[in-house]
Design a protein around this motif. Structure first.
Motif, PDB file in Angstrom:
ATOM      1  N   UNK A  93     -12.737  11.001   6.746  1.00 56.75           N
ATOM      2  CA  UNK A  93     -11.435  10.484   6.306  1.00 56.75           C
ATOM      3  C   UNK A  93     -10.792   9.644   7.406  1.00 56.75           C
ATOM      4  N   UNK A  94     -10.818  10.144   8.616  1.00 52.71           N
ATOM      5  CA  UNK A  94     -10.213   9.433   9.743  1.00 52.71           C
ATOM      6  C   UNK A  94     -10.918   8.093   9.979  1.00 52.71           C
ATOM      7  N   UNK A  95     -12.234   8.099   9.916  1.00 54.09           N
ATOM      8  CA  UNK A  95     -13.002   6.864  10.106  1.00 54.09           C
ATOM      9  C   UNK A  95     -12.643   5.835   9.043  1.00 54.09           C
ATOM     10  N   UNK A  96     -12.483   6.298   7.822  1.00 56.39           N
ATOM     11  CA  UNK A  96     -12.131   5.420   6.706  1.00 56.39           C
ATOM     12  C   UNK A  96     -10.718   4.851   6.851  1.00 56.39           C
ATOM     13  N   UNK A  97      -9.802   5.670   7.343  1.00 53.18           N
ATOM     14  CA  UNK A  97      -8.401   5.277   7.394  1.00 53.18           C
ATOM     15  C   UNK A  97      -8.014   4.497   8.648  1.00 53.18           C
ATOM     16  N   UNK A  98      -8.727   4.683   9.744  1.00 54.07           N
ATOM     17  CA  UNK A  98      -8.349   4.035  10.999  1.00 54.07           C
ATOM     18  C   UNK A  98      -8.878   2.608  11.087  1.00 54.07           C
ATOM     19  N   UNK A  99      -8.316   1.767  10.238  1.00 57.32           N
ATOM     20  CA  UNK A  99      -8.634   0.344  10.289  1.00 57.32           C
ATOM     21  C   UNK A  99      -7.351  -0.389  10.665  1.00 57.32           C
ATOM     22  N   UNK A 117      -1.556  -1.143  10.130  1.00 57.87           N
ATOM     23  CA  UNK A 117      -0.457  -2.092   9.978  1.00 57.87           C
ATOM     24  C   UNK A 117       0.368  -1.775   8.743  1.00 57.87           C
ATOM     25  N   UNK A 118      -0.289  -1.468   7.639  1.00 51.13           N
ATOM     26  CA  UNK A 118       0.427  -1.108   6.413  1.00 51.13           C
ATOM     27  C   UNK A 118       1.277   0.153   6.624  1.00 51.13           C
ATOM     28  N   UNK A 119       0.742   1.109   7.375  1.00 49.76           N
ATOM     29  CA  UNK A 119       1.493   2.355   7.653  1.00 49.76           C
ATOM     30  C   UNK A 119       2.720   2.072   8.502  1.00 49.76           C
ATOM     31  N   UNK A 120       2.557   1.243   9.510  1.00 50.61           N
ATOM     32  CA  UNK A 120       3.694   0.901  10.365  1.00 50.61           C
ATOM     33  C   UNK A 120       4.768   0.155   9.585  1.00 50.61           C
ATOM     34  N   UNK A 121       4.343  -0.750   8.728  1.00 48.27           N
ATOM     35  CA  UNK A 121       5.291  -1.492   7.895  1.00 48.27           C
ATOM     36  C   UNK A 121       6.018  -0.555   6.929  1.00 48.27           C
ATOM     37  N   UNK A 122       5.295   0.435   6.405  1.00 46.34           N
ATOM     38  CA  UNK A 122       5.891   1.358   5.445  1.00 46.34           C
ATOM     39  C   UNK A 122       7.032   2.180   6.065  1.00 46.34           C
ATOM     40  N   UNK A 123       6.953   2.432   7.376  1.00 42.70           N
ATOM     41  CA  UNK A 123       8.027   3.185   8.023  1.00 42.70           C
ATOM     42  C   UNK A 123       9.002   2.290   8.773  1.00 42.70           C
ATOM     43  N   UNK A 124       8.888   0.998   8.516  1.00 37.99           N
ATOM     44  CA  UNK A 124       9.866   0.046   9.028  1.00 37.99           C
ATOM     45  C   UNK A 124       9.645  -0.429  10.448  1.00 37.99           C
ATOM     46  N   UNK A 125       8.433  -0.343  10.943  1.00 38.91           N
ATOM     47  CA  UNK A 125       8.145  -0.843  12.308  1.00 38.91           C
ATOM     48  C   UNK A 125       7.442  -2.175  12.273  1.00 38.91           C
TER      49      UNK A 125
END
Length: 142
Positions: free
Chosen positions: A123-129, A134-142
């Protein structure tokens, strides 16, 4: 809660609470089914988080309660670690999450997740792109 910790299930089906999570989880916490997308894991809730979850569940209509949400409560286990900070989980929870022996416990803000180590590595290998981060950071407003 933050961080990633490795652990092993002992021969009696107990897990060790990592030192960094002991104070955050508290003397009593709850573990039940969890997921990410189509991947299964377990979720640990503090007493406070569990109480809030119960309040929200109790405020739902009967129709809302009739779906899969009931499985969160049906499969929950109250955990009170022993003196060595080990806690026991039921065989059905281990089976649900595909946990055999090696485990990863990860902090997820107000909760902790318990994963089979190999499943979490995939899961981590799949998600750590870069795109996902970038999408995660944008989702929390960074």
């Amino acid at each position: 809660m933050i961080g990633k910790y490795t652990a092993k299930v002992d021969e009696k089906g107990r897990l060790f609470v990592p030192a960094k999570l002991r104070g955050e989880l508290g003397e009593t916490f709850y573990v039940t089914v969890g997921f990410h997308g189509n991947r299964r894991c377990l979720t640990a809730y503090t007493q406070e988080s569990w109480d809030q979850l119960n309040e929200r569940y109790n405020a739902m209509t009967l129709a809302q309660k009739s779906g899969p949400i009931g499985f969160i409560f049906n499969n929950a286990v109250e955990c009170v670690p022993d003196r060595q900070f080990r806690f026991l989980l039921s065989a059905n929870l281990f089976q649900y999450a595909g946990i055999s022996r090696d485990v990863v416990i990860v902090g997820q803000a107000g909760q902790a997740e318990i994963w089979d180590a190999a499943a979490y590595a995939d899961y981590e290998q799949e998600m750590l792109t870069p795109e996902n981060l970038m999408a995660s950071l944008e989702a929390i407003g960074l």
